[in-house]
Design an enzyme around this catalytic site. Structure first.
Site, PDB file in Angstrom:
ATOM      1  CE  LYS A 153      -8.103 -32.718  11.333  1.00  0.00           C
ATOM      2  NZ  LYS A 153      -8.217 -31.899  10.149  1.00  0.00           N
ATOM      3  CB  SER A 199     -15.028 -25.645  16.488  1.00  0.00           C
ATOM      4  OG  SER A 199     -13.951 -24.982  15.868  1.00  0.00           O
ATOM      5  CD  GLU A 232       2.224 -22.820   6.020  1.00  0.00           C
ATOM      6  OE1 GLU A 232       1.838 -23.339   7.077  1.00  0.00           O
ATOM      7  OE2 GLU A 232       3.346 -22.289   5.901  1.00  0.00           O
ATOM      8  N   GLY A 256      -1.143 -17.768   6.953  1.00  0.00           N
ATOM      9  CA  GLY A 256      -0.592 -18.537   8.071  1.00  0.00           C
ATOM     10  C   GLY A 256       0.576 -19.367   7.599  1.00  0.00           C
ATOM     11  CG  ASP A 315       2.254 -21.993  11.149  1.00  0.00           C
ATOM     12  OD1 ASP A 315       1.310 -21.689  10.387  1.00  0.00           O
ATOM     13  OD2 ASP A 315       2.324 -23.092  11.719  1.00  0.00           O
ATOM     14  CB  SER A 332      -7.651 -32.526   3.205  1.00  0.00           C
ATOM     15  OG  SER A 332      -7.968 -31.152   3.102  1.00  0.00           O
TER      16      SER A 332
HETATM   17  C1  PLP Z   1      -7.594 -30.850   9.678  1.00  0.00           C
HETATM   18  C2  PLP Z   1      -7.656 -30.577   8.233  1.00  0.00           C
HETATM   19  C3  PLP Z   1      -6.513 -30.214   7.483  1.00  0.00           C
HETATM   20  C4  PLP Z   1      -5.161 -30.026   8.120  1.00  0.00           C
HETATM   21  O1  PLP Z   1      -4.688 -31.214   8.687  1.00  0.00           O
HETATM   22  P1  PLP Z   1      -3.475 -31.203   9.716  1.00  0.00           P
HETATM   23  O2  PLP Z   1      -3.276 -32.614  10.084  1.00  0.00           O
HETATM   24  O3  PLP Z   1      -3.881 -30.338  10.887  1.00  0.00           O
HETATM   25  O4  PLP Z   1      -2.313 -30.589   9.011  1.00  0.00           O
HETATM   26  C5  PLP Z   1      -6.640 -30.045   6.124  1.00  0.00           C
HETATM   27  N1  PLP Z   1      -7.832 -30.173   5.521  1.00  0.00           N
HETATM   28  C6  PLP Z   1      -8.950 -30.499   6.196  1.00  0.00           C
HETATM   29  C7  PLP Z   1     -10.222 -30.622   5.440  1.00  0.00           C
HETATM   30  C8  PLP Z   1      -8.906 -30.718   7.572  1.00  0.00           C
HETATM   31  O5  PLP Z   1     -10.027 -31.032   8.242  1.00  0.00           O
END
Ligand code: PLP
Length: 352
Positions: free
Chosen positions: A57, A82, A208, A212, A214, A308
């Site tokens: 992020k 959050s 996903e 969820g 979607d 991620s």
């Molecule tokens: C936000 C996040 C996601 C999902 O990312 P999107 O851009 O909302 O699809 C996946 N893994 C982690 C660790 C995140 O913080």
């Protein structure tokens, strides 16, 4: 889309890479003989759990903030989250000297509040059961005259997130398949821009939580499907719908969206910790869980996996990975500190 900005392209991803050079970590790409044996493939894991502030992020947040003009920088930025996006905006704001306001639920975990405050952001609390964060955030941004940077539905955020996949492809070359964790779609959309340009034959999969689905339904029906807040341990993917900007890219560029169970995520958390010495949060395990579920089809292929994020309290990590523990998502929804929201409440959204 309220703002009329165009959908981002690969050029925006390469611009973001220049902005982030020397500022975001160029995270390591790890491999595992055990995973390769299990899948018959060669897996390349891009470890964004080792990114600054613990998740990819930071890439999108810093990119978006650095594109503000002088007057917008003085006015500051606002976001509602959050989770990892809050900390990313707070850190990016500190780095760039831009004041950041984060709208967080009153019952957000103390550790997350402390981390966000620690980066110097101002926190505005709201009651997640009586107020809607998007409405509140938009009103507050208007009152204060500051820019609203949402967690995924924003061109610069998507471009920034795309740099993780760009780095992966720069390092390992073209891939046969790429697995990406999916919430609101910012990471997957950015990955798609990078992969379609640099490795056009790659099959791209979003992954996903099964609770969820979607994103899967949206891809299959061709329109954005809305759902109630999903009950899953993957708190970064408790989004209720894909963003408009991400969907415009995902719809045409992604091959499929897969779902995995919370149990599969826990298996991956255990694997990462015991075999690779990595702490990965449940949401960060989506892509590997998706790749393992497809193992039979990956033999002989070169496969990218975006890991991620790694932000999880040690006690929650211990609880989730304890042998014989049943995974109860109600106890782990982000920000609920062990209590479930009212059934069917669509306001308990934590998203990212
Ligand atoms: C936000 C996040 C996601 C999902 O990312 P999107 O851009 O909302 O699809 C996946 N893994 C982690 C660790 C995140 O913080």
């Amino acid at each position: 889309m309220t703002d009329a900005r165009p959908v981002p392209t690969f050029a925006d991803v390469t611009d973001a890479a220049r902005i982030l050079a020397g500022i975001a970590h160029r995270t390591p790409v790890l491999t595992s003989r055990t995973l390769d044996r299990r899948t018959g493939a060669r897996l390349f894991l891009k470890c964004e759990n080792l990114q600054r502030a613990g998740a990819f992020k930071f890439r999108g947040a810093y990119t978006a903030l650095s594109r503000l003009d002088a007057q917008e920088r003085r006015a500051g930025v606002l976001t509602y989250s959050s989770g990892n996006h809050a900390q990313a905006i707070a850190l990016a704001g500190r780095e760039l000297g831009i004041p950041a306001v984060i709208v967080m639920p009153t019952d957000a975990p103390a550790a997350k509040l402390a981390a966000t405050r620690g980066y110097g952001a101002e926190i505005v609390s709201y009651d997640r059961y009586t107020a809607d964060r998007e409405t509140l955030g938009a009103a507050l941004a208007r009152d204060r005259g500051c820019a609203l940077i949402p967690p995924y539905d924003h061109p610069d955020v998507i471009a920034g997130q795309g740099t993780a996949t760009l780095e992966l492809l720069d390092e390992v070359g073209e891939l046969d398949a790429l697995f990406v964790c999916l919430g609101g779609g910012g990471l997957l959309a950015g990955a798609t821009l990078a992969a379609r340009a640099r490795s056009p034959r790659t099959r791209i999969y979003g992954v996903e939580p099964a609770a969820g689905d979607d994103g899967q339904r949206s891809l299959r029906t061709g329109t954005i499907v809305h759902i109630d807040v999903p009950r899953t341990i993957a708190d970064g993917a408790q989004t209720q719908h894909l963003g408009h900007y991400p969907f415009a890219i995902i719809r045409d560029g992604v091959d499929d969206i897969l779902t995995v169970s919370d149990d599969e995520l826990v298996d991956c958390m255990r694997f990462f910790a015991t075999r690779m010495k990595l702490i990965v949060e449940p949401t960060g395990c989506l892509a590997l869980a998706g790749a393992l579920a497809q193992a039979g089809r990956l033999a002989g292929q070169r496969v990218g996996v975006i890991v991620s994020g790694g932000n999880i309290d040690l006690d929650r990590f211990a609880r989730l990975t304890a042998p014989g523990e049943d995974v109860d998502p109600r106890c782990h929804a982000v920000g609920t500190s062990g209590t479930a929201g009212p059934p069917g409440s669509s306001r308990a959204a934590s998203g990212s």
